[in-house]
Write a protein that holds these residues in place. Structure first.
Motif: not given
Length: 200
Positions: A11-22
């Motif tokens: 799950t964490y990879p998607y949280i990190a990527t979403t925060v990074f992009l948004l």
């Protein structure tokens, strides 16, 4: 422990990527001039050019190496005539060279922002701490090298293939945390720190 492992590597990879992009998009849209670290070259030039150059050469080469080495499907390397052992040794040698450059450069820039009073006064909290985190991440990557060398000397590349398969499972939206369950903790630490770079 399974819950934590599955969260960090599922799950964490998607949280990190979403925060990074948004976060990058929103920040650029609302606060464009904070989308970078503030320049401190005019405040103190001593040692900055060398540290800055080796840091950027190191981190750019590491980024390209990780993208090519881990996101290219295993079958493609074999079709190109690149054996698992060749792939492993190229990754080890390139990682050692550019990881060392990145670590030395990031550590030097971090100490400069931390210890130079004029530079520190003009630096934001994130400017100082992201450099420290990058240096720590690079150091953790270098710490995986003895394990990778041992694997290569024993003639197996299972860990390298598992890491690549895990990253590709994340990319294809079918995360499989079990792929990295039994890899050495040093790799897991490096993965967590690397994902957190994007989050920060």
């Amino acid at each position: 422990m399974d819950l934590i492992h599955n969260f960090v590597f599922g799950t964490y990879p998607y949280i990190a990527t979403t925060v990074f992009l948004l976060g990058s998009w929103i920040r650029f849209d609302h606060e464009q001039y904070t989308w970078k670290s503030d320049s401190s070259q005019l405040l103190s030039k001593r040692g900055m050019r060398v540290a800055n150059n080796i840091f950027h050469y190191g981190i750019l080469a590491l980024f390209v190496g990780h993208v090519v080495g881990l996101l290219t499907p295993h079958k493609v390397f074999l079709a190109l005539g690149v054996s698992d052992m060749t792939h492993q040794w190229v990754a080890i040698i390139a990682g050692a060279i550019f990881g060392t450059l990145c670590f030395i450069g990031a550590a030097a820039l971090w100490f400069r922002r931390l210890l130079n009073k004029r530079v520190r006064a003009a630096s934001r909290w994130i400017d100082i701490n992201i450099l420290g985190w990058l240096a720590f991440t690079a150091a953790a990557g270098l710490f995986t090298l003895p394990f990778s060398i041992q694997h290569a000397n024993e003639g197996h590349a299972e860990t390298m293939i598992r890491l690549a398969d895990w990253i590709q499972s994340i990319l294809y939206f079918s995360p499989d945390p079990s792929l990295v369950r039994n890899v050495d903790p040093a790799y897991k630490l490096h993965l967590f720190l690397g994902m957190s770079v994007f989050l920060f």
